[in-house]
Design a protein around this motif. Structure first.
Motif, PDB file in Angstrom:
ATOM      1  N   SER A   1      48.015  50.867  37.473  1.00 19.30           N
ATOM      2  CA  SER A   1      47.374  49.747  38.153  1.00 19.30           C
ATOM      3  C   SER A   1      46.046  50.003  37.990  1.00 19.30           C
ATOM      4  CB  SER A   1      47.839  49.524  39.477  1.00 19.30           C
ATOM      5  OG  SER A   1      49.198  49.364  39.831  1.00 19.30           O
ATOM      6  N   LYS A   2      45.204  48.783  38.012  1.00 17.97           N
ATOM      7  CA  LYS A   2      43.866  48.875  37.838  1.00 17.97           C
ATOM      8  C   LYS A   2      43.171  47.568  38.537  1.00 17.97           C
ATOM      9  CE  LYS A   2      39.670  50.205  36.551  1.00 17.97           C
ATOM     10  NZ  LYS A   2      39.301  51.545  37.183  1.00 17.97           N
ATOM     11  N   ARG A   3      42.104  47.894  39.357  1.00 19.57           N
ATOM     12  CA  ARG A   3      41.495  46.529  40.063  1.00 19.57           C
ATOM     13  C   ARG A   3      39.893  46.831  39.674  1.00 19.57           C
ATOM     14  NH1 ARG A   3      42.986  44.470  44.752  1.00 19.57           N
ATOM     15  NH2 ARG A   3      45.013  44.545  45.378  1.00 19.57           N
TER      16      ARG A   3
ATOM     17  N   LEU B   1      39.954  42.841  42.356  1.00 19.67           N
ATOM     18  CA  LEU B   1      40.795  41.867  41.683  1.00 19.67           C
ATOM     19  C   LEU B   1      41.734  42.806  41.041  1.00 19.67           C
ATOM     20  CD1 LEU B   1      38.364  38.813  40.850  1.00 19.67           C
ATOM     21  CD2 LEU B   1      40.001  38.819  42.520  1.00 19.67           C
ATOM     22  N   PRO B   2      43.044  42.585  40.989  1.00 25.54           N
ATOM     23  CA  PRO B   2      43.904  43.351  40.036  1.00 25.54           C
ATOM     24  C   PRO B   2      44.100  42.922  38.704  1.00 25.54           C
ATOM     25  CG  PRO B   2      45.016  41.731  41.482  1.00 25.54           C
ATOM     26  CD  PRO B   2      43.687  41.552  41.925  1.00 25.54           C
TER      27      PRO B   2
ATOM     28  N   SER C   1      48.939  45.433  37.307  1.00 26.02           N
ATOM     29  CA  SER C   1      49.758  45.780  38.725  1.00 26.02           C
ATOM     30  C   SER C   1      50.966  46.469  38.151  1.00 26.02           C
ATOM     31  CB  SER C   1      49.859  44.394  39.315  1.00 26.02           C
ATOM     32  OG  SER C   1      48.651  43.783  39.790  1.00 26.02           O
TER      33      SER C   1
ATOM     34  N   ASP D   1      43.645  53.146  38.359  1.00 27.17           N
ATOM     35  CA  ASP D   1      43.530  53.624  39.679  1.00 27.17           C
ATOM     36  C   ASP D   1      44.613  54.344  40.095  1.00 27.17           C
ATOM     37  OD1 ASP D   1      41.233  52.297  39.964  1.00 27.17           O
ATOM     38  OD2 ASP D   1      42.301  50.316  40.525  1.00 27.17           O
TER      39      ASP D   1
END
Ligand code: ADP
Ligand code: MG
Length: 254
Positions: free
Chosen positions: A8-10, A14-15, A18, A54
């Motif tokens: 996951s990375k935002r 904001l994603p 996911s 993340d």
């Protein structure tokens, strides 16, 4: 070869990715497709360590690489090309490819390598390797050209020659045919298949569906940062979710 688990990375809340999970098999071409903004380049950047994920784990040859610096990930054998070319315009074509060998050399800096007399024998060997890679991509005659003088399609090939030159464990190709005409696209397709025949493992981000269907062994589909489908090109072609999310949008745009 490469296992992504729950990545996951935002960006600013904001994603962008996911909980993305999929595997890349050794010796195969895995394609990563999806509409613009789906998170494909972000995923390539996470794998190559340009940006940290993340959450989640990235195993390369059974070892965790998530959290490592980009140069360390490159040193372990993860090579890549960029959606927007990253070449050194003032260096020659050969020197650009030589840069791909510095990751495996004992000395990190190309300049030091080219200057110090004690390293001359190593330089000869590295030049030979770089010439071999240029030859594979049909660029032998342009080895001494300044990079800036090459047409765009050749620059993309030099980037690929640089990615493959150190015989990496995996090559991440971010849109290798973006901006190329159909003839050049077909040529790159042939080259990518040749690299697979030579035993290379690739993760290919691509917009050109015809190319993806033609050359991939396994296709992973991202939509809004989520992995919505994966399978053989044939399975993906007929997957209703994919048709809706991806092919539908392309159809609408066409
Ligand atoms: N460095 C960044 N900072 C903020 N947002 C970003 C950054 N990189 C990508 N994004 C956003 O993440 C999403 C996925 O982008 P990207 O990975 O480039 O998609 P794709 O390569 O599939 O077209 C997009 O909404 C994009 O705007
Ligand atoms: Mg992209």
């Amino acid at each position: 070869m490469l296992k992504l688990n729950n990545i996951s990375k935002r960006f600013g809340g904001l994603p962008a990715l996911s909980e993305v999970t999929f595997y890349v098999t050794k010796g195969k071409i895995t394609a990563l497709i999806g509409p613009n903004g789906a998170g494909k380049s972000t995923l390539i950047n996470c794998i190559s360590g340009i940006i940290p994920a993340d959450q989640g784990s990235i195993l390369f040859e059974e070892k965790e690489i998530s959290g490592l610096q980009a140069h360390e990930i490159a040193r372990r054998g993860v090579a890549r090309t960029f959606q927007n070319l990253r070449v050194l315009p003032r260096l020659s074509v050969l020197e650009n490819v030589l840069c791909g060998l510095t990751v495996k050399s004992d000395h990190s800096f190309l300049k030091a390598m080219l200057r110090l007399p004690a390293l001359r024998h190593q330089e000869r060997f590295l030049r030979l390797k770089a010439m071999e890679s240029l030859d594979l991509f049909g660029l032998t005659k342009k080895a001494d050209w300044p990079m800036a003088a090459l047409p765009y399609g050749d620059k993309k090939k030099v980037e690929m020659a640089r990615a493959f030159v150190a015989n990496p464990g995996i090559v991440l190709l971010d849109e290798p045919v973006a901006g190329l005409n159909s003839e050049e696209t077909a040529r790159i397709g042939v080259l990518v298949k040749q690299m697979r025949t030579a035993g290379h493992t690739m993760l290919l981000v691509e917009h050109d569906m015809e190319l993806v269907m033609d050359i991939s062994d396994h296709v992973v589909v991202l939509d809004s940062g989520r992995c919505i489908a994966q399978g053989t090109p044939e399975e993906i072609r007929h997957n209703p979710l994919v048709l809706e999310a991806y092919l539908g949008k392309i159809g609408a745009a066409a």
